[in-house]
Design a protein around this motif. Structure first.
Motif, PDB file in Angstrom:
ATOM      1  N   LEU A 339       0.835  -1.201   0.000  1.00  0.00           N
ATOM      2  CA  LEU A 339       0.000   0.000   0.000  1.00  0.00           C
ATOM      3  C   LEU A 339       0.873   1.255   0.000  1.00  0.00           C
ATOM      4  N   SER A 340       0.569   2.170  -0.881  1.00  0.00           N
ATOM      5  CA  SER A 340       1.294   3.445  -0.934  1.00  0.00           C
ATOM      6  C   SER A 340       0.675   4.414   0.067  1.00  0.00           C
ATOM      7  N   PRO A 341       1.375   5.520   0.392  1.00  0.00           N
ATOM      8  CA  PRO A 341       0.790   6.528   1.281  1.00  0.00           C
ATOM      9  C   PRO A 341      -0.566   7.029   0.791  1.00  0.00           C
ATOM     10  N   LYS A 342      -0.727   7.193  -0.521  1.00  0.00           N
ATOM     11  CA  LYS A 342      -2.008   7.656  -1.065  1.00  0.00           C
ATOM     12  C   LYS A 342      -3.110   6.632  -0.828  1.00  0.00           C
ATOM     13  N   GLU A 343      -2.773   5.355  -0.979  1.00  0.00           N
ATOM     14  CA  GLU A 343      -3.763   4.299  -0.762  1.00  0.00           C
ATOM     15  C   GLU A 343      -4.134   4.194   0.720  1.00  0.00           C
ATOM     16  N   LEU A 344      -3.155   4.426   1.572  1.00  0.00           N
ATOM     17  CA  LEU A 344      -3.436   4.418   3.006  1.00  0.00           C
ATOM     18  C   LEU A 344      -4.381   5.554   3.373  1.00  0.00           C
ATOM     19  N   ARG A 345      -4.115   6.727   2.804  1.00  0.00           N
ATOM     20  CA  ARG A 345      -4.972   7.890   3.052  1.00  0.00           C
ATOM     21  C   ARG A 345      -6.389   7.636   2.543  1.00  0.00           C
ATOM     22  N   LYS A 346      -6.483   6.992   1.387  1.00  0.00           N
ATOM     23  CA  LYS A 346      -7.793   6.687   0.802  1.00  0.00           C
ATOM     24  C   LYS A 346      -8.588   5.748   1.715  1.00  0.00           C
ATOM     25  N   LYS A 347      -7.924   4.736   2.290  1.00  0.00           N
ATOM     26  CA  LYS A 347      -8.582   3.818   3.210  1.00  0.00           C
ATOM     27  C   LYS A 347      -9.073   4.564   4.449  1.00  0.00           C
ATOM     28  N   LEU A 348      -8.252   5.478   4.938  1.00  0.00           N
ATOM     29  CA  LEU A 348      -8.614   6.237   6.135  1.00  0.00           C
ATOM     30  C   LEU A 348      -9.845   7.095   5.881  1.00  0.00           C
ATOM     31  N   LYS A 349      -9.864   7.778   4.742  1.00  0.00           N
ATOM     32  CA  LYS A 349     -11.002   8.639   4.411  1.00  0.00           C
ATOM     33  C   LYS A 349     -12.276   7.836   4.193  1.00  0.00           C
ATOM     34  N   ALA A 350     -12.104   6.569   3.780  1.00  0.00           N
ATOM     35  CA  ALA A 350     -13.266   5.707   3.562  1.00  0.00           C
ATOM     36  C   ALA A 350     -13.772   5.086   4.867  1.00  0.00           C
ATOM     37  N   GLY A 351     -13.100   5.426   5.950  1.00  0.00           N
ATOM     38  CA  GLY A 351     -13.523   4.909   7.250  1.00  0.00           C
ATOM     39  C   GLY A 351     -13.007   3.514   7.560  1.00  0.00           C
ATOM     40  N   GLU A 352     -12.090   3.009   6.752  1.00  0.00           N
ATOM     41  CA  GLU A 352     -11.535   1.673   6.997  1.00  0.00           C
ATOM     42  C   GLU A 352     -10.502   1.721   8.119  1.00  0.00           C
ATOM     43  N   ARG A 353     -10.311   0.591   8.776  1.00  0.00           N
ATOM     44  CA  ARG A 353      -9.290   0.462   9.801  1.00  0.00           C
ATOM     45  C   ARG A 353      -8.513  -0.829   9.574  1.00  0.00           C
ATOM     46  N   LEU A 354      -7.246  -0.814   9.940  1.00  0.00           N
ATOM     47  CA  LEU A 354      -6.390  -1.991   9.802  1.00  0.00           C
ATOM     48  C   LEU A 354      -6.205  -2.643  11.166  1.00  0.00           C
ATOM     49  N   LYS A 355      -6.076  -3.974  11.197  1.00  0.00           N
ATOM     50  CA  LYS A 355      -5.900  -4.702  12.441  1.00  0.00           C
ATOM     51  C   LYS A 355      -4.412  -4.984  12.683  1.00  0.00           C
ATOM     52  N   LEU A 356      -3.945  -4.619  13.846  1.00  0.00           N
ATOM     53  CA  LEU A 356      -2.540  -4.854  14.177  1.00  0.00           C
ATOM     54  C   LEU A 356      -2.171  -6.329  14.059  1.00  0.00           C
ATOM     55  N   ASP A 357      -3.082  -7.193  14.520  1.00  0.00           N
ATOM     56  CA  ASP A 357      -2.781  -8.626  14.537  1.00  0.00           C
ATOM     57  C   ASP A 357      -2.503  -9.191  13.143  1.00  0.00           C
ATOM     58  N   ASP A 358      -3.057  -8.548  12.119  1.00  0.00           N
ATOM     59  CA  ASP A 358      -2.847  -9.036  10.750  1.00  0.00           C
ATOM     60  C   ASP A 358      -1.430  -8.795  10.260  1.00  0.00           C
TER      61      ASP A 358
END
Length: 361
Positions: A339-358
């Motif tokens: 994931l690029s910084p832009k893709e990470l930002r896009k996920k954040l704006k979409a309300g997505e969250r990542l799980k640490l355990d993954d």
């Protein structure tokens, strides 16, 4: 107060039995659920102690009622006040004892659905456990008199002498289960939320030091003595501080705030120093702590609601500091993710969250 046979005495006897069983569980060498068993039985012991007190003073009135003034019924029985409610109704506990109980009520809820076999938690919360027990007996005596003291029924548990090496401790920490890491993070976060007076009080957590007695003492003396810090003279306290330096191999630690904790800019710098082709910016770091939800948003109702393994709230400065574990995690994540910084930002704006355990190795 010498109780005759009746409901109050029956409740009190069951309270004392629960406390003794808690100690028995804790002191058994092969117990694998030591902390869980001790905490559960001590919560029961405290709850029944309050019920006995209420029954003796206000009668049969320590039960929950509905809005229609009828008793709440569970499995055919009236629902008695839980420990939190008992504390609130009693209103006379010291702040330090109340905080110790609050710690264990929350910790009990934390471990209720977790299976923990490691002894790290036992060692970590030994001081709080000892205070919970001492506070219980003190309150027992205050409620019902010295005739109900149970200290003569207890002894100090034996300890093996070997102290684990730094390498062994490090290996143990790396093998901790996620459940255990979560519990240990809760303990650290709770302690960090306390003011100094409560944290340093013997009623919240007993701090003990075990030293072999090698002087020419009376042969009838006990091999172990417990001395309350607040009962020592200034001269004795000074002598203890000197002894403490000896025990620490003559290493004197000077108190300082946030030692080993990192500001956001330091996190970014350390991460980039360990990356090869990729780099992160301050903005990317902000996106990442939000995506992984390791700390609350600015202005949150509970600023202490962090993942304490990675981030802690710094109350005096009203900001957040980060742990080396967060740096290590980010280095691994950045190196392995596509994931690029832009893709990470896009996920954040979409309300997505990542799980640490993954992403934990």
């Amino acid at each position: 107060m010498k109780l005759r046979k009746g409901k109050t005495k029956s409740i009190l006897d069951s309270s004392i039995d629960a406390a003794l069983l808690a100690v028995e569980i804790y002191n058994k060498p092969r117990t694998t659920f030591r902390s869980e068993g001790f905490i559960t039985m001590m919560i029961i012991a405290w709850t029944r102690l309050f019920h006995a007190h209420f029954n003796a003073h206000i009668g049969d009135k320590y039960y929950y009622k509905n809005k229609n003034n009828r008793y709440e019924i569970i499995d055919g029985e009236r629902k008695a006040w839980e420990l939190n409610t008992c504390i609130r109704k009693y209103e006379k506990l010291s702040k330090n004892i109340e905080t110790n109980l609050d710690f264990f009520i929350k910790l009990r809820n934390k471990i209720e659905h977790r299976h923990i076999e490691k002894r790290e938690v036992d060692t970590l919360i030994f001081g709080e456990c000892q205070s919970l027990l001492f506070n219980y007996e003190s309150q027992l005596i205050e409620f019902f008199g010295a005739d109900y003291s149970i200290n003569e029924a207890l002894v100090y548990s034996l300890q093996f002498s070997q102290i684990r090496t730094h390498q062994q401790e490090k290996a143990n920490r790396s093998a901790l289960s996620r459940d255990l890491r979560d519990v240990m993070a809760f303990v650290e976060k709770y302690r960090n939320s306390l003011d100094e007076d409560i944290y340093n009080s013997q009623e919240f957590s007993i701090k003990l030091i075990q030293i072999p007695k090698i002087s020419n003492t009376n042969r009838a003396d006990a091999a172990v003595e417990f001395v309350r810090w607040d009962a020592l003279s200034e001269e004795d306290k000074e002598a203890y501080e000197k002894l403490n330096v000896i025990i620490k191999d003559k290493t004197v630690k000077i108190e300082a705030a946030n030692v080993g904790r990192l500001k956001p800019s330091e996190v970014v710098k350390k991460v980039n120093e360990n990356l090869r082709d990729k780099k992160i910016t301050q903005n990317t770091h902000t996106d990442l702590f939000k995506l992984f939800n390791i700390r609350p948003e600015a202005g949150a109702e509970d600023p202490f609601d962090t993942n304490a393994e990675y981030c802690l709230y710094d109350e005096p400065h009203n900001d957040y500091v980060y742990q080396d574990a967060w740096v290590n995690f980010l280095v691994h994540f950045i190196q392995s993710t596509e994931l690029s910084p832009k893709e990470l930002r896009k996920k954040l704006k979409a309300g997505e969250r990542l799980k640490l355990d993954d992403f934990i190795q």
